[in-house]
Scaffold this motif. Structure first.
Motif, PDB file in Angstrom:
ATOM      1  N   VAL A  93       0.868  -1.166   0.000  1.00 43.53           N
ATOM      2  CA  VAL A  93       0.000   0.000   0.000  1.00 43.53           C
ATOM      3  C   VAL A  93       0.913   1.225   0.000  1.00 43.53           C
ATOM      4  O   VAL A  93       1.814   1.325   0.847  1.00 43.53           O
ATOM      5  N   TYR A  94       0.686   2.108  -0.947  1.00 35.08           N
ATOM      6  CA  TYR A  94       1.517   3.295  -1.085  1.00 35.08           C
ATOM      7  C   TYR A  94       0.769   4.503  -0.515  1.00 35.08           C
ATOM      8  O   TYR A  94      -0.397   4.735  -0.846  1.00 35.08           O
ATOM      9  N   TYR A  95       1.476   5.255   0.320  1.00 28.63           N
ATOM     10  CA  TYR A  95       0.902   6.408   0.997  1.00 28.63           C
ATOM     11  C   TYR A  95       1.604   7.695   0.576  1.00 28.63           C
ATOM     12  O   TYR A  95       2.840   7.761   0.550  1.00 28.63           O
ATOM     13  N   CYS A  96       0.806   8.691   0.295  1.00 28.85           N
ATOM     14  CA  CYS A  96       1.329  10.035   0.095  1.00 28.85           C
ATOM     15  C   CYS A  96       1.474  10.692   1.463  1.00 28.85           C
ATOM     16  O   CYS A  96       0.669  10.437   2.374  1.00 28.85           O
ATOM     17  N   ALA A  97       2.489  11.529   1.611  1.00 25.91           N
ATOM     18  CA  ALA A  97       2.730  12.175   2.895  1.00 25.91           C
ATOM     19  C   ALA A  97       3.250  13.586   2.676  1.00 25.91           C
ATOM     20  O   ALA A  97       3.816  13.885   1.628  1.00 25.91           O
ATOM     21  N   SER A  98       3.067  14.421   3.674  1.00 26.29           N
ATOM     22  CA  SER A  98       3.543  15.793   3.578  1.00 26.29           C
ATOM     23  C   SER A  98       4.144  16.249   4.911  1.00 26.29           C
ATOM     24  O   SER A  98       3.665  15.874   5.979  1.00 26.29           O
ATOM     25  N   TRP A  99       5.201  17.061   4.800  1.00 28.16           N
ATOM     26  CA  TRP A  99       5.822  17.670   5.956  1.00 28.16           C
ATOM     27  C   TRP A  99       5.483  19.168   6.007  1.00 28.16           C
ATOM     28  O   TRP A  99       6.160  19.935   6.677  1.00 28.16           O
ATOM     29  N   SER A 100       4.442  19.571   5.296  1.00 29.41           N
ATOM     30  CA  SER A 100       4.094  20.981   5.193  1.00 29.41           C
ATOM     31  C   SER A 100       4.022  21.649   6.561  1.00 29.41           C
ATOM     32  O   SER A 100       3.359  21.165   7.467  1.00 29.41           O
ATOM     33  N   GLY A 101       4.732  22.771   6.723  1.00 28.01           N
ATOM     34  CA  GLY A 101       4.711  23.494   7.987  1.00 28.01           C
ATOM     35  C   GLY A 101       5.587  22.904   9.069  1.00 28.01           C
ATOM     36  O   GLY A 101       5.593  23.384  10.199  1.00 28.01           O
TER      37      GLY A 101
END
Length: 122
Positions: A93-101
């Protein structure tokens, strides 16, 4: 409410290609830095790729280097993961992720998508 929504997963034969998408929405969310993780059955979630400084700096796990490419359409605030020469061991399962902020810490994003299944048959 910040949301990351993945799409593009599916079933593909070994040697084939898939392109995953990650659409970001909510407030003025810019996504950056952002990236992809994956989790195979019975294994811990692992880092796949990331992009920082509007894509100038990219990082890849050794297992996907040379086969996967991370990119982003900034106008649409949508990210992509082009996966070529897929192997059965890429099944996850592939997950998108963000470190925004947040300060970039490779294994600690602040936002996650719901995941999309990629299955590579041999």
């Amino acid at each position: 409410q910040v949301q990351l929504v993945e799409s593009g997963g599916g079933l593909v034969q070994a040697g084939g290609s898939l392109r995953l998408s990650c659409a970001a929405s909510g407030r003025t969310f810019s996504m950056d830095p952002w990236g992809w993780f994956r989790q195979a059955p019975g294994k811990e979630r692992e880092f796949v790729a990331s992009a920082r400084s509007r894509g100038i700096i990219t990082d890849y796990a050794d297992a996907v280097k040379g086969r996967f490419t991370i990119s982003k359409d900034n106008a649409k605030n949508t990210g992509f993961l082009q996966m070529n020469s897929l192997k059965p061991e890429d099944t996850a399962v592939y997950y998108c992720a963000s470190w925004s902020g947040r300060t970039y810490d490779k294994n600690s994003p602040g936002y996650w998508g719901q995941g999309t299944q990629v299955t590579v048959s041999s």
